[in-house]
Write an enzyme that holds these catalytic residues in place. Structure first.
Site, PDB file in Angstrom:
ATOM      1  N   LYS A  59     -28.066 -45.972  16.527  1.00 31.29           N
ATOM      2  CA  LYS A  59     -28.697 -44.650  16.639  1.00 31.29           C
ATOM      3  C   LYS A  59     -27.650 -43.540  16.745  1.00 31.29           C
ATOM      4  O   LYS A  59     -27.748 -42.509  16.067  1.00 31.29           O
ATOM      5  CB  LYS A  59     -29.587 -44.676  17.886  1.00 31.29           C
ATOM      6  N   ARG A 136     -36.286 -40.127  27.515  1.00 29.18           N
ATOM      7  CA  ARG A 136     -36.358 -41.562  27.728  1.00 29.18           C
ATOM      8  C   ARG A 136     -37.697 -41.931  28.368  1.00 29.18           C
ATOM      9  O   ARG A 136     -38.097 -43.078  28.361  1.00 29.18           O
ATOM     10  CB  ARG A 136     -35.204 -41.953  28.647  1.00 29.18           C
ATOM     11  N   ARG A 170     -19.953 -58.294  18.453  1.00 30.86           N
ATOM     12  CA  ARG A 170     -19.053 -57.200  18.860  1.00 30.86           C
ATOM     13  C   ARG A 170     -17.789 -57.726  19.531  1.00 30.86           C
ATOM     14  O   ARG A 170     -17.848 -58.611  20.385  1.00 30.86           O
ATOM     15  CB  ARG A 170     -19.769 -56.278  19.851  1.00 30.86           C
ATOM     16  N   ARG A 214     -17.277 -58.237  25.258  1.00 29.32           N
ATOM     17  CA  ARG A 214     -17.690 -57.533  26.479  1.00 29.32           C
ATOM     18  C   ARG A 214     -18.568 -58.447  27.322  1.00 29.32           C
ATOM     19  O   ARG A 214     -19.373 -59.203  26.793  1.00 29.32           O
ATOM     20  CB  ARG A 214     -18.450 -56.261  26.120  1.00 29.32           C
ATOM     21  N   ARG A 225     -31.898 -56.318  27.759  1.00 24.03           N
ATOM     22  CA  ARG A 225     -31.710 -54.890  27.510  1.00 24.03           C
ATOM     23  C   ARG A 225     -32.766 -54.397  26.518  1.00 24.03           C
ATOM     24  O   ARG A 225     -33.341 -53.330  26.673  1.00 24.03           O
ATOM     25  CB  ARG A 225     -30.302 -54.697  26.934  1.00 24.03           C
TER      26      ARG A 225
END
Ligand SMILES: [Zn+2]
Length: 279
Positions: A59, A136, A170, A214, A225
Site C-alpha cells: 500500500k 483505521r 522478506r 525479521r 497480523r
C-alpha cells in the site's frame, strides 16, 4: 484552510480530556460533525484519497508513487508516529509509553498528529492528500468526514496466501540495512482467477551472506497480523462502501504488473506520460 482548523479544534477538544477516551471520542465526533461546512469543492483542489490495504500488500509503495505523480502529500500515519517518537514534541513522551507497553495509539493522538501534519503542509501551500493507514477505525473515519471530504477510497487487495509467502520472503541485509525479497510468486490462472506474478527482489552478491529475517515475519505472526487487520478494517470498508466511494483493486502482481493497471483504472495514464515527457 478551514478544514484543518476544525480538525485541530476537534483534536484539541478531545486531548484535553486525557484518559477519558470513550467520552472524548464521542464528544469529538459530535463536535466535528456540527462543524462540517465551508469545504473546498473538488474542482478547486487536488485529490483527497484514502488508501486501504492489509500489511504486506504494498500500500505504501503505490500511495507514495501516486502522490508523486499527482503532486499531493503522501501522509502515512505510521511515519507520523515514528517522526513524533524521534522528536522532542509534547506527544513524544506519551507515545513512547504507549508503544513500549505494546498498546495501540489512540484515535485522539493519531488525529492530533495528522492535523499537525496537514497544517504544516497547508502553510507550505500543499493541496489535497493521499492518506495511508488512516482512518483505521470508523470513529476516525467519522471525524475525518466531519472536517473534510474524501473523494475516493482505494482498497488494494491480494490473496492472503500470496501475502504470507511475500512476507516470509522478506530479508534485510545485516550490514547495509537494505531490504530484499526472496519469494518468487508465480501463480497460474485457475478456477476463473487470474494469474499472479511477482518477481523476487534479489540482493547483490555482497549482501547475500548477511541476510536476516525479521523476528515478526513468521507464518503465525503474519497470519495473525492479517486477521487483526481484517477485523479492524472491515467496518471502515463498510463505512465507505455505504458512501459509494470504494474502488477495489485486485493487484495482478508486483509493481511492474500492477502500476500500469492501477493508472488505467484511475484514469491517470495521460498524467504519467505528461510527467515523463516534462521530466
Ligand atoms: Zn548489504
Amino acid at each position: 484552510m478551514a478544514a484543518v482548523q476544525r480538525l485541530l479544534r476537534a483534536a484539541a477538544s478531545s486531548s484535553s480530556s486525557g484518559a477519558a477516551a470513550a467520552t472524548g471520542t464521542r464528544r469529538m465526533t459530535g463536535f466535528a460533525g456540527a462543524e462540517s461546512r465551508g469545504r473546498r469543492p473538488a474542482q478547486d483542489r487536488n485529490v483527497q484519497w484514502v488508501f486501504l490495504g492489509c500489511p504486506g500488500v504494498g500500500k505504501g509503495t503505490y500511495a507514495s508513487r501516486l502522490s508523486r505523480l499527482l503532486a499531493v502529500p503522501h501522509i502515512a500515519t505510521g511515519d507520523l508516529v515514528r517522526d513524533e517518537l524521534a522528536s522532542t514534541g509534547p506527544l513524544a513522551a506519551q507515545l513512547k509509553e504507549i508503544v513500549n507497553q505494546g498498546k495501540l495509539v489512540s484515535d485522539e493522538i493519531i488525529i492530533s498528529l495528522l492535523s499537525k501534519r496537514l497544517k504544516k503542509g497547508e502553510e507550505k501551500g500543499e493541496s489535497g492528500f493521499i492518506l495511508d493507514g488512516f482512518p483505521r477505525t470508523v470513529n476516525q473515519a467519522e471525524i475525518l468526514d466531519g472536517v473534510t471530504d474524501i473523494d475516493m477510497v482505494v482498497n488494494l487487495k491480494l490473496r492472503e496466501d500470496i501475502i504470507v509467502q511475500k512476507c516470509l520472503g522478506r530479508r534485510i541485509c545485516g550490514q547495509c540495512g537494505k531490504n530484499f525479497n526472496l519469494a518468487c510468486i508465480d501463480v497460474k490462472a485457475e478456477n476463473g482467477l487470474p494469474p499472479i506474478y511477482m518477481s523476487p527482489l534479489l540482493p547483490p552478491k555482497n549482501c547475500m551472506s548477511k541476510l536476516k529475517t525479521r523476528d515478526d515475519d513468521t507464518d503465525e505472526v503474519v497470519r495473525n497480523r492479517l486477521r487483526i487487520y481484517n477485523e479492524m478494517s472491515q467496518p471502515v470498508e463498510d463505512f465507505y462502501q455505504k458512501q459509494g466511494k470504494v474502488l477495489e483493486f485486485d493487484l495482478p502482481g508486483g509493481i511492474p504488473e500492477s502500476w500500469p493497471k492501477l493508472l488505467q483504472v484511475l484514469n491517470l495514464e495521460d498524467q504519467e506520460e505528461l510527467k515523463l515527457a516534462t521530466a
